[in-house]
Design an enzyme around this catalytic site. Structure first.
Site, PDB file in Angstrom:
ATOM      1  CG  HIS A  47      42.272  45.594  57.652  1.00  0.00           C
ATOM      2  ND1 HIS A  47      41.610  44.726  56.814  1.00  0.00           N
ATOM      3  CD2 HIS A  47      43.501  45.061  57.844  1.00  0.00           C
ATOM      4  CE1 HIS A  47      42.421  43.727  56.494  1.00  0.00           C
ATOM      5  NE2 HIS A  47      43.576  43.911  57.112  1.00  0.00           N
ATOM      6  CB  CYS A  64      47.111  63.804  62.901  1.00  0.00           C
ATOM      7  SG  CYS A  64      48.270  65.070  62.338  1.00  0.00           S
ATOM      8  CG  LEU A  73      27.434  33.265  50.099  1.00  0.00           C
ATOM      9  CD1 LEU A  73      26.185  33.101  50.965  1.00  0.00           C
ATOM     10  CD2 LEU A  73      27.337  34.562  49.296  1.00  0.00           C
TER      11      LEU A  73
HETATM   12  N1  APR Z   1      27.451  35.604  54.461  1.00  0.00           N
HETATM   13  C1  APR Z   1      28.648  34.996  54.591  1.00  0.00           C
HETATM   14  N2  APR Z   1      29.692  35.219  53.752  1.00  0.00           N
HETATM   15  C2  APR Z   1      29.494  36.099  52.747  1.00  0.00           C
HETATM   16  C3  APR Z   1      28.265  36.766  52.545  1.00  0.00           C
HETATM   17  C4  APR Z   1      27.214  36.494  53.458  1.00  0.00           C
HETATM   18  N3  APR Z   1      26.009  37.077  53.343  1.00  0.00           N
HETATM   19  N4  APR Z   1      28.381  37.564  51.431  1.00  0.00           N
HETATM   20  C5  APR Z   1      29.639  37.403  50.979  1.00  0.00           C
HETATM   21  N5  APR Z   1      30.297  36.520  51.761  1.00  0.00           N
HETATM   22  C6  APR Z   1      31.680  36.039  51.630  1.00  0.00           C
HETATM   23  C7  APR Z   1      32.161  35.932  50.204  1.00  0.00           C
HETATM   24  O1  APR Z   1      31.915  34.620  49.705  1.00  0.00           O
HETATM   25  C8  APR Z   1      33.670  36.186  50.364  1.00  0.00           C
HETATM   26  O2  APR Z   1      34.385  34.963  50.551  1.00  0.00           O
HETATM   27  O3  APR Z   1      32.473  37.008  52.251  1.00  0.00           O
HETATM   28  C9  APR Z   1      33.772  37.017  51.641  1.00  0.00           C
HETATM   29  C10 APR Z   1      34.130  38.462  51.369  1.00  0.00           C
HETATM   30  O4  APR Z   1      35.431  38.446  50.842  1.00  0.00           O
HETATM   31  P1  APR Z   1      36.097  39.822  50.377  1.00  0.00           P
HETATM   32  O5  APR Z   1      35.142  40.575  49.526  1.00  0.00           O
HETATM   33  O6  APR Z   1      37.455  39.456  49.842  1.00  0.00           O
HETATM   34  O7  APR Z   1      36.264  40.668  51.717  1.00  0.00           O
HETATM   35  P2  APR Z   1      37.305  40.418  52.861  1.00  0.00           P
HETATM   36  O8  APR Z   1      37.741  38.982  52.911  1.00  0.00           O
HETATM   37  O9  APR Z   1      36.744  41.001  54.088  1.00  0.00           O
HETATM   38  O10 APR Z   1      38.552  41.314  52.386  1.00  0.00           O
HETATM   39  C11 APR Z   1      39.652  41.371  53.277  1.00  0.00           C
HETATM   40  O11 APR Z   1      40.690  42.968  51.826  1.00  0.00           O
HETATM   41  O12 APR Z   1      40.215  44.743  50.486  1.00  0.00           O
HETATM   42  C12 APR Z   1      40.821  44.389  51.679  1.00  0.00           C
HETATM   43  O13 APR Z   1      41.070  45.631  53.652  1.00  0.00           O
HETATM   44  C13 APR Z   1      40.113  45.047  52.818  1.00  0.00           C
HETATM   45  O14 APR Z   1      39.426  44.114  54.946  1.00  0.00           O
HETATM   46  C14 APR Z   1      39.435  43.891  53.536  1.00  0.00           C
HETATM   47  C15 APR Z   1      40.312  42.712  53.156  1.00  0.00           C
END
Ligand code: APR
Length: 237
Positions: free
Chosen positions: A118, A126, A212
């Protein structure tokens, strides 16, 4: 969960790890879907888009300048990042770390073979000539491209919603050869990353989730819950 007994690591030959914002949460970087994924009352999904950049480039620059400054202002890799780097050094098979994160905490922890599908906060691009370069300063509508000299077309080197993630061909090729796929700290709701586990499972890999909370994705053979800074060192020890 079904089948696929976990083997000692030295019996695996090609390991692919996918990380999401959950692995950086304990370093102090917000995840996307915590606190409703809001920033300045904007939904992140409404800021991280080519349309938002077209409509209000200054607002989009402000969002990424804030996140770049936060990353450079004392955020450190945590024990999960360090455990992955240590595993990569010790593992004698092939290892690829694909991250959805745009921070540089994996590299600062010592990870070598990293793909930022990402994009990266510490890179600029650019929109006119596609040149990418390392960037640790604020960008604005007045920024000038280092290569073509165009002003006002410099953007954060981030893959926005609706754009094609980087290195997809390499990632899919590696997944098809993998025998262990480990997903760490991602909710598994955003494609194409959310589909990687199915590709790995189809290739016959053992698929493991460290998060988590259980995401309930049936394609994982094993799912362990806990905070990444505790769970990842335990799992990769
Ligand atoms: N340890 C392990 N897991 C965790 C922790 C922690 N301390 N804190 C939060 N989590 C978990 C949450 O339970 C959740 O399932 O991490 C996950 C984060 O999920 P999202 O917030 O959806 O983030 P992500 O999966 O990285 O999003 C993917 O979406 O918005 C776009 O481009 C953006 O790269 C991002 C993509």
């Amino acid at each position: 969960m079904h089948g696929k007994v976990l083997k000692p690591f030295h019996q695996y030959r090609r390991v692919v790890v996918l990380t999401g914002s959950g692995i950086s949460a304990e370093s102090g970087l917000k995840t996307f879907r915590d606190n409703d994924g809001l920033w300045e009352n904007h939904r992140v999904e409404d800021v991280a888009t080519p349309e938002a950049f077209e409509r209000d480039p200054a607002m989009v620059h402000r969002f990424y300048n804030m996140r770049r400054a936060q990353l450079l202002g004392g955020v450190e890799p945590n024990l999960a990042h360090l455990a992955l780097a240590q595993f990569e050094r010790a593992f004698d098979g092939e290892f690829l770390l694909v991250t959805q994160n745009v921070d540089n905490l994996h590299e600062r922890a010592g990870s070598q073979n990293v793909i930022h599908m990402h994009g990266e906060l510490l890179s600029a691009k650019c929109a006119a000539c596609e040149k990418q370069w390392a960037c640790s300063v604020d960008l604005s509508v007045n920024s000038v491209c280092e290569q073509c000299g165009t002003q006002g077309q410099v953007r954060p080197d981030i893959v926005w919603f609706g754009e094609i993630p980087y290195c997809m061909r390499e990632i899919k090729h590696t997944l098809r050869d993998s025998d262990l796929f480990v997903s760490i700290g991602t909710s598994g709701v955003v494609y194409p990353a959310a589909g990687f586990v199915r590709e790995a499972e189809y290739a016959g890999a053992t698929c493991v989730e460290l998060n988590l909370e259980h995401t309930g994705n049936p394609h994982f053979h094993h799912s362990f819950t806990g905070a990444a800074s505790t769970l990842v060192p335990q799992y990769f020890s």
